[in-house]
Enzyme design. Structure first.
Site, mmCIF file in Angstrom:
data_model
loop_
_atom_site.group_PDB
_atom_site.id
_atom_site.type_symbol
_atom_site.label_atom_id
_atom_site.label_comp_id
_atom_site.label_asym_id
_atom_site.label_seq_id
_atom_site.Cartn_x
_atom_site.Cartn_y
_atom_site.Cartn_z
ATOM 1 N N ASP A 1 -3.741 4.239 -2.396
ATOM 2 C CA ASP A 1 -4.550 4.866 -0.586
ATOM 3 C C ASP A 1 -4.350 5.865 -0.903
ATOM 4 O OD1 ASP A 1 -5.612 4.672 1.346
ATOM 5 O OD2 ASP A 1 -4.342 4.464 2.594
ATOM 6 N N LEU A 2 -4.492 6.722 -2.518
ATOM 7 C CA LEU A 2 -5.332 8.430 -2.400
ATOM 8 C C LEU A 2 -6.418 8.707 -1.661
ATOM 9 C CD1 LEU A 2 -2.981 9.222 -5.515
ATOM 10 C CD2 LEU A 2 -1.947 8.973 -2.637
ATOM 11 N N LYS A 3 -7.222 7.915 -1.720
ATOM 12 C CA LYS A 3 -8.883 8.023 -1.321
ATOM 13 C C LYS A 3 -9.680 9.281 -1.876
ATOM 14 C CE LYS A 3 -7.396 6.651 3.951
ATOM 15 N NZ LYS A 3 -6.661 6.770 3.757
ATOM 16 N N PHE A 4 -9.441 9.552 -3.340
ATOM 17 C CA PHE A 4 -9.597 10.512 -3.826
ATOM 18 C C PHE A 4 -10.996 10.982 -3.014
ATOM 19 C CE2 PHE A 4 -7.229 8.351 -7.081
ATOM 20 C CZ PHE A 4 -5.968 8.802 -7.201
ATOM 21 N N THR B 1 -11.502 5.680 10.559
ATOM 22 C CA THR B 1 -12.005 5.201 12.298
ATOM 23 C C THR B 1 -11.308 6.226 12.444
ATOM 24 O OG1 THR B 1 -9.787 4.330 11.052
ATOM 25 C CG2 THR B 1 -11.668 2.839 11.355
ATOM 26 N N ARG C 1 -3.407 -5.978 14.606
ATOM 27 C CA ARG C 1 -2.049 -6.717 15.971
ATOM 28 C C ARG C 1 -3.108 -7.797 16.709
ATOM 29 N NH1 ARG C 1 -1.046 -2.406 13.062
ATOM 30 N NH2 ARG C 1 -0.051 -0.902 14.245
ATOM 31 N N PRO D 1 -16.835 14.595 -9.409
ATOM 32 C CA PRO D 1 -16.870 13.397 -10.357
ATOM 33 C C PRO D 1 -15.913 13.480 -11.575
ATOM 34 C CG PRO D 1 -19.370 13.861 -9.693
ATOM 35 C CD PRO D 1 -18.365 14.821 -9.637
ATOM 36 N N ASN D 2 -15.940 14.696 -12.656
ATOM 37 C CA ASN D 2 -14.477 14.863 -14.022
ATOM 38 C C ASN D 2 -13.127 14.445 -12.909
ATOM 39 O OD1 ASN D 2 -14.458 15.124 -17.042
ATOM 40 N ND2 ASN D 2 -13.684 17.296 -15.769
ATOM 41 N N ASP E 1 -13.415 14.118 -5.154
ATOM 42 C CA ASP E 1 -13.387 15.447 -5.647
ATOM 43 C C ASP E 1 -14.690 15.494 -7.026
ATOM 44 O OD1 ASP E 1 -13.076 18.276 -7.010
ATOM 45 O OD2 ASP E 1 -10.718 17.727 -6.191
ATOM 46 N N LYS F 1 0.890 -0.954 0.332
ATOM 47 C CA LYS F 1 0.151 0.277 0.326
ATOM 48 C C LYS F 1 0.849 1.320 0.201
ATOM 49 C CE LYS F 1 -2.364 1.842 3.622
ATOM 50 N NZ LYS F 1 -2.133 2.671 3.896
ATOM 51 N N GLY G 1 0.765 -2.685 8.743
ATOM 52 C CA GLY G 1 2.351 -1.896 8.178
ATOM 53 C C GLY G 1 3.348 -1.953 9.435
ATOM 54 N N ARG G 2 2.697 -0.906 10.875
ATOM 55 C CA ARG G 2 3.988 -1.242 11.668
ATOM 56 C C ARG G 2 4.238 -2.072 12.149
ATOM 57 N NH1 ARG G 2 2.111 4.108 14.620
ATOM 58 N NH2 ARG G 2 -0.562 2.779 13.603
#
Ligand code: C5P
Length: 246
Positions: free
Chosen positions: A67-70, A131, A192, A74-75, A72, A40, A223-224
């Site tokens: 993982d840029l969580k767009f 979250t 975890r 629609p176009n 904006d 990721k 991740g960690r």
């Protein structure tokens, strides 16, 4: 998937490359790529290193979850998804709260960019509720229904808009699986415990790797527990082994 021995299980382990340089990300990726299902790349690393890093990872045979969580109009989101497909991303995400027209535009753009470039369509998934939010922060932004209800409603909306799935916390996974059925992709971070170790960092509500998959996760994001381990490969191997015991 080029480098995964057991597609069914190890394939589900995605490693969050939350590091501060492209060099470190590539070093980790080369240590880990034979034991995990993908990587990721989030906004920190992407903002530092750009699509060149994604292309390098993809060229090495890795699957990349961008993982840029767009979120904006629609176009603009459609154009961003097209760019993400050009970089070779395998999984891309948007915010479900951008609404159905935005998500439909994202899904259409993913499919048409992939067809134009003659490659498989990316997995398009949505973030329901961050979250970091709770009922109070949700009501501050004008959402009065309970958080759990909102999450399920947004997951259903995501499915109706033709996307492949959602990102969900371990606590939401089972309810979303029940609401959206077996074909829906659920990507679960906050892993975890068990083979993922006891250090919780800032994750409040967690589940172990196999437990999350049992609850319905299609993929887990870790991740960690891997990238901050003294031996990241060994850490990834023990999580993969836990998944493979299932
Ligand atoms: O290090 P750790 O295992 O907590 O990393 C989890 C990854 O998943 C991080 O990149 C984090 O930003 C991301 N994530 C999360 N919770 C969400 C969505 C994404 O922890 N709800």
């Amino acid at each position: 998937m080029l480098f995964v021995a057991d597609e069914k299980n190890m394939d589900k382990l995605l490693v969050a490359l939350d590091v501060d340089s492209g060099a470190r990300a590539l070093e980790l990726a080369s240590q880990l790529r034979s034991v995990v299902g993908g990587f990721k790349v989030g906004s920190r690393l992407f903002t530092l290193e750009g699509p060149a890093l994604v292309r390098t990872l993809v060229d090495s045979g890795a699957r990349v979850f961008l993982d840029l969580k767009f979120h904006d109009i629609p176009n603009t989101v459609a154009q961003a998804v097209d760019s993400a497909v050009q970089s070779g991303a395998w999984m891309i995400n948007v915010h479900a709260s951008g609404g159905i027209p935005m998500m439909r535009a994202a899904a259409d753009a993913g499919r048409s960019a992939a067809a134009r470039l003659n490659r498989p369509a990316p997995l398009l998934i949505a973030v329901t509720v961050l979250t970091s939010m709770d009922d109070r922060t949700l009501s501050e932004v004008g959402v009065q229904r309970p958080l759990r209800e909102h999450v399920i409603a947004l997951a259903r909306m995501t499915q109706d808009a033709g996307l492949d799935g959602v990102v969900a916390s371990p606590q939401e996974t089972a309810a979303i699986r029940a609401a959206c059925g077996s074909g829906f992709v659920i990507v679960t971070p906050g892993i975890r415990g068990a083979s993922a170790g006891t250090e919780r960092n800032d994750q409040a509500r967690t589940m172990g790797p196999a437990e999350a998959v049992d609850a319905g996760a299609s993929y887990i994001v870790v991740g960690r527990p891997i990238i901050a381990a003294t031996d990241p490969r060994k850490a990834a191997e023990s999580i993969a082994a836990e998944l493979n015991q299932k």
